[in-house]
Design a protein around this motif. Structure first.
Motif, PDB file in Angstrom:
ATOM      1  N   PHE A  16       0.830  -1.202   0.000  1.00 44.11           N
ATOM      2  CA  PHE A  16       0.000   0.000   0.000  1.00 44.11           C
ATOM      3  C   PHE A  16       0.869   1.258   0.000  1.00 44.11           C
ATOM      4  O   PHE A  16       0.582   2.230  -0.717  1.00 44.11           O
ATOM      5  CB  PHE A  16      -0.948   0.010   1.210  1.00 44.11           C
ATOM      6  N   GLU A  17       1.923   1.237   0.798  1.00 43.67           N
ATOM      7  CA  GLU A  17       2.831   2.389   0.834  1.00 43.67           C
ATOM      8  C   GLU A  17       3.460   2.622  -0.528  1.00 43.67           C
ATOM      9  O   GLU A  17       3.633   3.768  -0.970  1.00 43.67           O
ATOM     10  CB  GLU A  17       3.921   2.170   1.890  1.00 43.67           C
ATOM     11  N   GLU A  18       3.812   1.532  -1.220  1.00 40.45           N
ATOM     12  CA  GLU A  18       4.393   1.662  -2.561  1.00 40.45           C
ATOM     13  C   GLU A  18       3.423   2.346  -3.515  1.00 40.45           C
ATOM     14  O   GLU A  18       3.847   2.985  -4.490  1.00 40.45           O
ATOM     15  CB  GLU A  18       4.754   0.278  -3.104  1.00 40.45           C
ATOM     16  N   GLU A  19       2.135   2.226  -3.214  1.00 42.81           N
ATOM     17  CA  GLU A  19       1.112   2.850  -4.060  1.00 42.81           C
ATOM     18  C   GLU A  19       0.658   4.194  -3.502  1.00 42.81           C
ATOM     19  O   GLU A  19      -0.329   4.773  -3.967  1.00 42.81           O
ATOM     20  CB  GLU A  19      -0.092   1.910  -4.194  1.00 42.81           C
ATOM     21  N   GLY A  20       1.387   4.701  -2.503  1.00 44.50           N
ATOM     22  CA  GLY A  20       1.090   6.024  -1.964  1.00 44.50           C
ATOM     23  C   GLY A  20      -0.035   6.064  -0.951  1.00 44.50           C
ATOM     24  O   GLY A  20      -0.607   7.127  -0.691  1.00 44.50           O
ATOM     25  N   LEU A  21      -0.350   4.916  -0.337  1.00 48.29           N
ATOM     26  CA  LEU A  21      -1.464   4.840   0.606  1.00 48.29           C
ATOM     27  C   LEU A  21      -1.007   4.393   1.988  1.00 48.29           C
ATOM     28  O   LEU A  21      -0.057   3.618   2.121  1.00 48.29           O
ATOM     29  CB  LEU A  21      -2.525   3.857   0.102  1.00 48.29           C
ATOM     30  N   GLU A  22      -1.701   4.886   3.002  1.00 49.34           N
ATOM     31  CA  GLU A  22      -1.520   4.418   4.374  1.00 49.34           C
ATOM     32  C   GLU A  22      -2.866   3.893   4.864  1.00 49.34           C
ATOM     33  O   GLU A  22      -3.857   4.628   4.858  1.00 49.34           O
ATOM     34  CB  GLU A  22      -1.035   5.531   5.283  1.00 49.34           C
ATOM     35  N   ILE A  23      -2.896   2.641   5.269  1.00 49.40           N
ATOM     36  CA  ILE A  23      -4.145   2.016   5.703  1.00 49.40           C
ATOM     37  C   ILE A  23      -4.245   2.038   7.222  1.00 49.40           C
ATOM     38  O   ILE A  23      -3.365   1.545   7.925  1.00 49.40           O
ATOM     39  CB  ILE A  23      -4.232   0.548   5.221  1.00 49.40           C
ATOM     40  N   LYS A  24      -5.328   2.636   7.728  1.00 49.38           N
ATOM     41  CA  LYS A  24      -5.637   2.547   9.145  1.00 49.38           C
ATOM     42  C   LYS A  24      -6.746   1.509   9.282  1.00 49.38           C
ATOM     43  O   LYS A  24      -7.895   1.748   8.905  1.00 49.38           O
ATOM     44  CB  LYS A  24      -6.096   3.893   9.710  1.00 49.38           C
ATOM     45  N   ASN A  54      -7.893   2.730  -7.492  1.00 47.58           N
ATOM     46  CA  ASN A  54      -7.001   1.959  -8.356  1.00 47.58           C
ATOM     47  C   ASN A  54      -5.696   1.614  -7.650  1.00 47.58           C
ATOM     48  O   ASN A  54      -5.168   0.503  -7.794  1.00 47.58           O
ATOM     49  CB  ASN A  54      -6.720   2.733  -9.648  1.00 47.58           C
ATOM     50  N   ALA A  55      -5.175   2.553  -6.862  1.00 48.98           N
ATOM     51  CA  ALA A  55      -3.953   2.295  -6.104  1.00 48.98           C
ATOM     52  C   ALA A  55      -4.199   1.195  -5.072  1.00 48.98           C
ATOM     53  O   ALA A  55      -3.350   0.320  -4.842  1.00 48.98           O
ATOM     54  CB  ALA A  55      -3.472   3.574  -5.419  1.00 48.98           C
ATOM     55  N   PHE A  56      -5.360   1.239  -4.440  1.00 44.72           N
ATOM     56  CA  PHE A  56      -5.744   0.235  -3.450  1.00 44.72           C
ATOM     57  C   PHE A  56      -5.759  -1.152  -4.089  1.00 44.72           C
ATOM     58  O   PHE A  56      -5.217  -2.124  -3.540  1.00 44.72           O
ATOM     59  CB  PHE A  56      -7.123   0.585  -2.894  1.00 44.72           C
ATOM     60  N   ASN A  90     -17.299  -4.340 -11.292  1.00 39.67           N
ATOM     61  CA  ASN A  90     -16.068  -5.103 -11.478  1.00 39.67           C
ATOM     62  C   ASN A  90     -15.029  -4.379 -12.326  1.00 39.67           C
ATOM     63  O   ASN A  90     -13.890  -4.855 -12.450  1.00 39.67           O
ATOM     64  CB  ASN A  90     -16.379  -6.441 -12.167  1.00 39.67           C
ATOM     65  N   SER A  91     -15.398  -3.264 -12.932  1.00 35.64           N
ATOM     66  CA  SER A  91     -14.538  -2.655 -13.944  1.00 35.64           C
ATOM     67  C   SER A  91     -13.161  -2.252 -13.401  1.00 35.64           C
ATOM     68  O   SER A  91     -12.153  -2.368 -14.110  1.00 35.64           O
ATOM     69  CB  SER A  91     -15.234  -1.438 -14.564  1.00 35.64           C
ATOM     70  N   TYR A  92     -13.107  -1.799 -12.157  1.00 31.27           N
ATOM     71  CA  TYR A  92     -11.834  -1.354 -11.589  1.00 31.27           C
ATOM     72  C   TYR A  92     -10.883  -2.539 -11.394  1.00 31.27           C
ATOM     73  O   TYR A  92      -9.714  -2.488 -11.788  1.00 31.27           O
ATOM     74  CB  TYR A  92     -12.061  -0.629 -10.268  1.00 31.27           C
ATOM     75  N   ALA A  93     -11.386  -3.611 -10.798  1.00 29.83           N
ATOM     76  CA  ALA A  93     -10.549  -4.796 -10.569  1.00 29.83           C
ATOM     77  C   ALA A  93     -10.170  -5.456 -11.900  1.00 29.83           C
ATOM     78  O   ALA A  93      -9.038  -5.923 -12.061  1.00 29.83           O
ATOM     79  CB  ALA A  93     -11.278  -5.794  -9.677  1.00 29.83           C
ATOM     80  N   GLU A  94     -11.095  -5.485 -12.840  1.00 30.73           N
ATOM     81  CA  GLU A  94     -10.801  -6.092 -14.130  1.00 30.73           C
ATOM     82  C   GLU A  94      -9.659  -5.366 -14.818  1.00 30.73           C
ATOM     83  O   GLU A  94      -8.762  -5.993 -15.413  1.00 30.73           O
ATOM     84  CB  GLU A  94     -12.060  -6.064 -15.019  1.00 30.73           C
ATOM     85  N   ALA A  95      -9.669  -4.047 -14.752  1.00 23.41           N
ATOM     86  CA  ALA A  95      -8.615  -3.258 -15.390  1.00 23.41           C
ATOM     87  C   ALA A  95      -7.264  -3.494 -14.741  1.00 23.41           C
ATOM     88  O   ALA A  95      -6.233  -3.622 -15.426  1.00 23.41           O
ATOM     89  CB  ALA A  95      -8.966  -1.773 -15.342  1.00 23.41           C
ATOM     90  N   ILE A  96      -7.239  -3.587 -13.411  1.00 24.99           N
ATOM     91  CA  ILE A  96      -5.975  -3.788 -12.680  1.00 24.99           C
ATOM     92  C   ILE A  96      -5.418  -5.185 -12.930  1.00 24.99           C
ATOM     93  O   ILE A  96      -4.221  -5.362 -13.206  1.00 24.99           O
ATOM     94  CB  ILE A  96      -6.172  -3.567 -11.171  1.00 24.99           C
ATOM     95  N   PHE A  97      -6.259  -6.199 -12.858  1.00 29.83           N
ATOM     96  CA  PHE A  97      -5.785  -7.582 -12.976  1.00 29.83           C
ATOM     97  C   PHE A  97      -5.561  -7.987 -14.429  1.00 29.83           C
ATOM     98  O   PHE A  97      -4.880  -8.978 -14.699  1.00 29.83           O
ATOM     99  CB  PHE A  97      -6.757  -8.543 -12.297  1.00 29.83           C
TER     100      PHE A  97
END
Length: 330
Positions: free
Chosen positions: A54-62, A236-238, A322-329
């Motif tokens: 997540f950090e590599e994608e610019g995110l911090e998960i709480k 998308n980063a997630f 599903n469009s977001y996951a389909e595009a990423i995978f």
């Protein structure tokens, strides 16, 4: 359950909106993620956290534990959390209440029930029919765990109040404590709790609910439509971070996965976590690409109607994207 949803909607109406995703001092976008429970069942999420994907994608998960899908949905609707990890049934309930900005599924994580049936006595030759005349702690009314379990035992000729007693007046996150104090003959537990419970000599794992019930869209990532529309880069980063976790898990050994997530379970041994990972792999617990099939969505609605919890069926495209996951995978 309907009263609970009405209460959730009331809370949401008075909640103050949060800014989409605030950046911390470290430059990472902070996401409040509320999960329904904490279990090895959600290993891909924990791999992404612990391996810093997540950090590599610019995110911090709480990460916070809601202790039930109703509480997770409350957090999402009230903007206390931007993303919820819970059963998709909650989105159907909210959609049927007529709310405009209802949460939608943008990624399905698990495709089987992740709980295991724990008995007070050893039953090496256990059959589902053996539950006749017994009491089982299996979840709360309106939740996927209880509805899936009820659907499963119905397939074996057992019906609540007639052949079996489904104990539903205990909070989801308090079921194990109630079982340990003497409530019920059986209790459903997620990993690593089920294995740890057996290891401590408190009970015996006799069956996998997921193996018995078959494929069902069990746990998904959801967010309000307004949040997704305003934060597509974040969504998308997630998903990219989760794909990295999937890629890692596809080549790692079960022990390597256990070592990767041990930070999420500091009081559990790597050996026990390895057993849990192996158990979930054995039932094909995780989706291949975070997408939900329409067939499995229809089966979920069958299960919900069988439990008497769904007033009317919901079109697939209304609550699943599903469009977001389909595009990423892809």
């Amino acid at each position: 359950m309907k009263k609970i949803i009405v209460a959730i909607l009331a809370v949401a109406l008075f909640a103050l909106p949060l800014s989409a995703c605030k950046k911390d001092d470290n430059g990472l976008k902070k996401i409040e993620l509320n999960e329904v429970t904490h279990s090895v069942f959600y290993a891909p999420l924990y791999v992404a956290i612990e391996k810093d994907f997540f950090e590599e994608e610019g995110l911090e998960i709480k990460l916070t534990n809601g202790g039930g899908a109703d509480k997770v949905m409350t957090a999402v609707l009230s903007n206390s959390a931007q993303i919820g990890l819970m059963g998709p049934e909650s989105s159907l309930y909210v959609y049927n209440q007529g709310k405009t900005d209802y949460p939608v599924v943008f990624g399905q994580l698990t495709q089987k029930d992740g709980s295991f049936l724990v008995s007070r006595v050893d039953e090496p030759d256990f059959k589902w029919e053996d539950l006749a005349g017994k009491g089982v702690l299996a979840g709360r009314p309106g939740g996927v765990p209880l509805m899936t379990f009820e659907y499963l035992v119905n397939q074996h000729g057992l019906y609540d109040g007639e052949d079996i007693t489904l104990i539903t007046d205990v909070q989801f996150d308090l079921m194990t404590a109630a079982f340990e104090s003497g409530t019920g003959d059986y209790c459903t537990m997620f990993e690593p709790l089920a294995s740890e419970y057996e290891k401590a000599g408190k009970g015996y794992v006799v069956a996998s609910v997921g193996e018995g019930a078959g494929e069902v869209p069990y746990t998904s990532f959801v967010a309000k439509q307004s949040y997704i529309e305003k934060n597509l880069d974040t969504i998308n980063a997630f998903l990219r971070a989760l794909k990295k976790a999937y890629d890692f898990m596809n080549t790692a050994t079960d022990e390597d996965i256990a070592k990767a997530i041990v930070g999420q379970f500091p009081s559990t041994s790597v050996e026990s976590l390895t057993t849990s990972v192996t158990s979930y792999k054995a039932i094909d617990a995780w989706t291949d690409d975070l997408t939900m099939s329409e067939d499995s969505f229809d089966r979920l609605q069958d299960i919900m109607q069988n439990a008497g919890e769904l007033d009317k069926r919901v079109p697939f495209e209304k609550v699943v994207n599903n469009s977001y996951a389909e595009a990423i995978f892809k």
